[in-house]
Design a protein around this motif. Structure first.
Motif, PDB file in Angstrom:
ATOM      1  N   PHE A 114       0.844  -1.114   0.071  1.00  0.00           N
ATOM      2  CA  PHE A 114       0.180  -0.162  -0.016  1.00  0.00           C
ATOM      3  C   PHE A 114       0.898   1.284  -0.127  1.00  0.00           C
ATOM      4  N   SER A 115       0.415   2.282  -0.643  1.00  0.00           N
ATOM      5  CA  SER A 115       1.491   3.411  -0.500  1.00  0.00           C
ATOM      6  C   SER A 115       0.146   4.660  -0.811  1.00  0.00           C
ATOM      7  N   ASN A 116       0.706   5.803  -0.196  1.00  0.00           N
ATOM      8  CA  ASN A 116      -0.110   7.174  -0.631  1.00  0.00           C
ATOM      9  C   ASN A 116       0.493   7.827  -1.726  1.00  0.00           C
ATOM     10  N   ILE A 117      -0.473   8.263  -2.666  1.00  0.00           N
ATOM     11  CA  ILE A 117      -0.058   8.992  -3.642  1.00  0.00           C
ATOM     12  C   ILE A 117      -0.997  10.339  -3.906  1.00  0.00           C
ATOM     13  N   THR A 118      -0.775  11.115  -4.714  1.00  0.00           N
ATOM     14  CA  THR A 118      -1.479  12.165  -5.080  1.00  0.00           C
ATOM     15  C   THR A 118      -1.880  12.216  -6.483  1.00  0.00           C
ATOM     16  N   LEU A 119      -3.234  12.240  -6.737  1.00  0.00           N
ATOM     17  CA  LEU A 119      -3.710  12.082  -8.170  1.00  0.00           C
ATOM     18  C   LEU A 119      -3.518  13.233  -8.982  1.00  0.00           C
ATOM     19  N   PRO A 120      -3.654  13.152 -10.229  1.00  0.00           N
ATOM     20  CA  PRO A 120      -3.500  14.239 -11.126  1.00  0.00           C
ATOM     21  C   PRO A 120      -4.124  15.423 -10.789  1.00  0.00           C
ATOM     22  N   GLU A 121      -5.376  15.532 -10.347  1.00  0.00           N
ATOM     23  CA  GLU A 121      -6.107  16.618  -9.846  1.00  0.00           C
ATOM     24  C   GLU A 121      -5.849  17.205  -8.583  1.00  0.00           C
ATOM     25  N   GLY A 122      -4.906  16.716  -7.991  1.00  0.00           N
ATOM     26  CA  GLY A 122      -4.068  17.168  -6.631  1.00  0.00           C
ATOM     27  C   GLY A 122      -4.924  16.619  -5.491  1.00  0.00           C
ATOM     28  N   LYS A 123      -5.792  15.566  -5.732  1.00  0.00           N
ATOM     29  CA  LYS A 123      -6.544  14.840  -4.430  1.00  0.00           C
ATOM     30  C   LYS A 123      -5.661  13.770  -4.027  1.00  0.00           C
ATOM     31  N   PRO A 124      -5.368  13.539  -2.467  1.00  0.00           N
ATOM     32  CA  PRO A 124      -4.811  12.387  -2.024  1.00  0.00           C
ATOM     33  C   PRO A 124      -5.528  11.228  -2.351  1.00  0.00           C
ATOM     34  N   ALA A 125      -4.737  10.188  -2.421  1.00  0.00           N
ATOM     35  CA  ALA A 125      -5.377   8.698  -2.618  1.00  0.00           C
ATOM     36  C   ALA A 125      -4.581   7.707  -1.995  1.00  0.00           C
ATOM     37  N   ARG A 126      -5.052   6.498  -1.608  1.00  0.00           N
ATOM     38  CA  ARG A 126      -4.436   5.295  -1.136  1.00  0.00           C
ATOM     39  C   ARG A 126      -4.358   4.380  -2.156  1.00  0.00           C
ATOM     40  N   MET A 127      -3.239   3.812  -2.651  1.00  0.00           N
ATOM     41  CA  MET A 127      -3.282   3.034  -3.567  1.00  0.00           C
ATOM     42  C   MET A 127      -2.590   1.537  -3.126  1.00  0.00           C
ATOM     43  N   LEU A 128      -3.257   0.617  -3.752  1.00  0.00           N
ATOM     44  CA  LEU A 128      -2.673  -1.062  -3.629  1.00  0.00           C
ATOM     45  C   LEU A 128      -2.298  -1.503  -4.864  1.00  0.00           C
ATOM     46  N   THR A 129      -1.096  -1.936  -4.747  1.00  0.00           N
ATOM     47  CA  THR A 129      -0.427  -2.457  -5.829  1.00  0.00           C
ATOM     48  C   THR A 129      -0.149  -4.201  -5.530  1.00  0.00           C
ATOM     49  N   THR A 130      -0.827  -4.922  -6.452  1.00  0.00           N
ATOM     50  CA  THR A 130      -0.987  -6.239  -6.138  1.00  0.00           C
ATOM     51  C   THR A 130      -0.755  -7.090  -7.563  1.00  0.00           C
ATOM     52  N   PRO A 131      -0.184  -8.368  -7.411  1.00  0.00           N
ATOM     53  CA  PRO A 131      -0.176  -9.198  -8.747  1.00  0.00           C
ATOM     54  C   PRO A 131      -1.701  -9.515  -9.273  1.00  0.00           C
ATOM     55  N   PHE A 132      -1.455  -9.440 -10.903  1.00  0.00           N
ATOM     56  CA  PHE A 132      -2.775  -9.527 -11.549  1.00  0.00           C
ATOM     57  C   PHE A 132      -2.582 -11.130 -12.190  1.00  0.00           C
ATOM     58  N   GLY A 133      -1.378 -11.512 -12.568  1.00  0.00           N
ATOM     59  CA  GLY A 133      -1.241 -12.514 -13.108  1.00  0.00           C
ATOM     60  C   GLY A 133      -0.759 -12.639 -14.420  1.00  0.00           C
ATOM     61  N   GLY A 134       0.035 -13.592 -15.026  1.00  0.00           N
ATOM     62  CA  GLY A 134       0.390 -13.463 -16.359  1.00  0.00           C
ATOM     63  C   GLY A 134       1.500 -12.265 -16.558  1.00  0.00           C
ATOM     64  N   GLY A 135       2.353 -12.093 -15.547  1.00  0.00           N
ATOM     65  CA  GLY A 135       3.268 -11.184 -15.732  1.00  0.00           C
ATOM     66  C   GLY A 135       3.004  -9.547 -15.635  1.00  0.00           C
ATOM     67  N   LYS A 136       1.788  -9.401 -14.993  1.00  0.00           N
ATOM     68  CA  LYS A 136       0.895  -8.079 -14.807  1.00  0.00           C
ATOM     69  C   LYS A 136       0.823  -7.789 -13.690  1.00  0.00           C
ATOM     70  N   SER A 137       0.661  -6.417 -13.020  1.00  0.00           N
ATOM     71  CA  SER A 137       0.184  -6.106 -11.569  1.00  0.00           C
ATOM     72  C   SER A 137      -0.932  -5.329 -11.819  1.00  0.00           C
ATOM     73  N   LEU A 138      -1.797  -5.266 -10.876  1.00  0.00           N
ATOM     74  CA  LEU A 138      -2.823  -4.512 -10.713  1.00  0.00           C
ATOM     75  C   LEU A 138      -2.729  -3.293  -9.943  1.00  0.00           C
TER      76      LEU A 138
END
Length: 466
Positions: free
Chosen positions: A123-147
Motif C-alpha cells: 500500500f502507498s499514499n499518492i496524489t492524483l493528477p487533480e491534486g487529490k490525495p489517494a491510497r493505492m494498492l499494488t498487487t499481482p494480476f497474473g500473467g506477468g502483470k500487476s494491478l
C-alpha cells in the motif's frame, strides 16, 4: 552542576511548597493526558486507514475477477472514496509492452517488480493528477502483470486531522482542569501546614506559646500525616507553655524570696561598715545576723540549683541500700537538731533502690528537717522503713486541710510556717527527687496530731532523670 540543575534548584528555593505540589500534580496529569491522547490518535489513524485498505483489497479482488486476461490498460479512471473498482489499471512487468499506454496512476520500478513476482503487494499514499490525495494498492494480476487500485483518502485525512484537534483540545482542557484541581488539593491538603506556619510565626513574634493550631473536628484526620504533624505541634506547644509558665513562676518566686534576705544582708553590711559607731554587743548581733542571712541565701541558691537539675544529663546510677543511707542521714539530722529525738525503725533492712545516693540522701534529709522544724522541743520524729515504703512522722501542729494540696509547691509556705526559717523549696525538691527515682511522696495528717510524710518506693524501678 549543570545549568538545568541550577535552574531547578533556584526554582525550588523561590517557589512555595503549595505551588511546587500543584505544578508537580499538573505535570503528572499532563504526561498521562499526553500519552493517552497520543495512543488514541494512533489507534484512530490505524483504524481509518485499515478500513480504507480493506476497501482497496475488495476493489482489487473484484477487478481481478471481472478482467481476467485483459491486456495492460486503465480499467477505471474515476477515483472516488469507498467505491469499487475506482481508479484501477493493469501494468505489465516489461515496460516495452505498454509503450503507447498512458497510465492514470504513477508507475515505478516497485510496480514492475510486483508484476514480475519480485516484490510483494504493498500500500502507498499518492496524489492524483487533480491534486487529490489517494491510497493505492499494488498487487499481482497474473500473467506477468500487476494491478493498481486507488481510492481517494481525503476524507480519511480529514477525519484523522479532526481527531488530532479534538484530542489536543481535550488534552489541553484536561491539563487545565488538572492544574486547577492540583492547586485546590494543595491548598486543602496543606492548610494545616499553613496554619502551623502562621502559629509558629505568631509565637515567634509575640513569644506567647498559648496559641494552638485549629484541627478539623472528628477522628477523620488520625491517619493524615499533616493532621498528625499539627497534633504533635500542639502537644509540643502545650509542653512549651507549661515549661515557660513554670520558668516564669520559678523566677518570680525566687526573686520574691531573695529580695528580703538580700535587703537584710545589705542593711547589716552597711551597719557593720560603720562598726566604729556601734558597741561590741551591737557588732556581735549584726555579725551574727549577717552570717545567718548568708547561710539562708546560700541554702536558697543551692535549692534553686538542685531544682534545675531536671535539665542536667542523667548521672550514673548504682544499687543503693536504703537502710545504711537512712541511718547515716538520721545521724546527720540528730547532729543538726540536737533538741529533737529521732527514732529509726528498719523493718526492711534489705531494701535497695537503683539511683543516686546523694540525691536520695537529700530527699530523706529534707523530710527530716521539715519534721524537726515543726516538732516541739523533746517531741520525737519517727522514721520507719517498711517493705516498699518510707514514712517520716512528727508530733507537731500538723498540716491544715487547706494546705495539704500545696505543701509540695515551690516556695509555698503555710501561714504558721512563715515565721520559721526556710525557703519553701525543701518539700518541692523532695518530690522532684522521688519522682525522678520512680517513687511518689505524699503528705497526710497523722492520727493523734502531727504530720505524716509517706514515700512509696517503686516495685520496678523506672528511672527518669534523678
Amino acid at each position: 552542576m549543570s545549568a538545568r540543575r541550577r535552574l531547578g534548584a533556584r526554582w525550588r528555593r523561590h517557589r512555595p511548597l503549595r505551588t511546587r505540589l500543584a505544578v508537580a500534580a499538573s505535570g503528572a496529569v499532563a504526561v498521562v493526558v499526553l500519552g493517552v491522547s497520543t495512543a488514541a490518535f494512533f489507534v484512530i489513524h490505524y483504524e481509518l486507514y485499515h478500513q480504507l485498505d480493506l476497501n482497496l483489497t475488495q476493489s482489487a479482488t473484484l477487478a481481478i475477477q471481472q478482467n481476467r486476461g485483459a491486456r495492460p490498460s486503465v480499467l477505471a479512471g474515476e477515483c472516488r472514496f469507498l467505491s469499487a473498482p475506482a481508479c484501477a489499471q493493469i501494468v505489465p512487468a516489461d515496460p516495452a509492452k505498454d509503450a503507447h499506454e498512458r497510465y492514470l496512476l504513477p508507475v515505478g520500478p516497485p510496480v514492475r517488480a510486483v508484476a514480475s513476482g519480485a516484490h510483494t503487494p504493498y500500500f502507498s499514499n499518492i496524489t492524483l493528477p487533480e491534486g487529490k490525495p489517494a491510497r493505492m494498492l499494488t498487487t499481482p494480476f497474473g500473467g506477468g502483470k500487476s494491478l493498481q487500485v486507488a481510492l481517494r483518502s481525503d476524507s480519511v485525512q480529514k477525519g484523522v486531522g479532526q481527531a488530532a484537534w479534538l484530542l489536543g483540545a481535550v488534552g489541553a482542557a484536561g491539563v487545565l482542569f488538572a492544574a486547577g484541581l492540583g492547586y485546590w488539593v494543595s491548598r486543602t491538603g496543606l492548610a494545616p501546614l499553613a496554619r502551623l506556619t502562621a502559629t509558629a510565626e505568631h509565637i515567634a513574634a509575640t513569644r506567647d506559646p498559648s496559641h494552638r493550631i485549629e484541627l478539623p473536628p472528628g477522628p477523620s484526620g488520625k491517619e493524615d500525616e499533616v493532621i498528625r504533624l499539627a497534633v504533635s505541634f500542639n502537644t509540643m506547644l502545650g509542653e512549651l507553655e507549661q515549661s515557660v509558665t513554670a520558668q516564669r513562676r520559678l523566677v518570680a518566686d525566687a526573686s520574691h524570696e531573695l529580695r528580703t534576705p538580700l535587703t537584710a544582708l545589705r542593711t547589716n553590711a552597711e551597719l557593720l561598715a560603720r562598726a566604729d559607731r556601734l558597741t561590741a554587743a551591737q557588732r556581735d548581733r549584726a555579725s551574727g545576723a549577717l552570717g545567718r542571712q548568708i547561710r539562708e541565701v546560700s541554702v536558697l541558691v543551692n535549692d534553686l540549683i538542685d531544682l534545675a537539675r531536671d535539665e542536667e544529663p542523667t548521672p550514673l546510677l548504682e544499687e543503693v541500700r536504703l537502710a545504711p543511707l537512712l541511718a547515716h542521714t538520721v545521724d546527720t539530722a540528730r547532729a543538726h537538731w540536737p533538741a529533737t529525738p529521732f527514732r529509726l525503725e528498719l523493718a526492711d533492712a534489705s531494701a535497695t533502690l537503683p539511683g543516686v545516693p546523694a540525691r536520695l540522701a537529700r530527699l530523706i534529709s529534707n523530710l527530716l528537717d521539715n519534721a524537726a522544724k515543726f516538732s516541739p522541743v523533746g517531741a520525737p520524729v519517727e522514721v520507719t522503713l517498711l517493705a516498699g515504703e518510707l514514712t517520716v512522722r512528727d508530733h507537731g501542729p500538723g498540716i491544715a486541710e487547706a494546705d495539704l494540696p500545696h505543701v509540695f509547691d515551690r516556695f509555698y509556705r503555710a501561714e504558721r510556717a512563715r515565721a520559721l526559717p526556710g525557703s519553701g523549696l525543701g518539700l518541692a525538691m523532695a518530690r522532684q527527687i522521688a519522682r525522678a527515682h520512680g517513687a511518689e511522696v505524699s503528705a497526710h495528717a497523722a492520727p493523734g496530731g502531727g504530720a505524716l510524710f509517706r514515700v512509696v518506693l517503686p516495685d520496678a524501678y523506672p528511672p527518669t532523670r534523678p
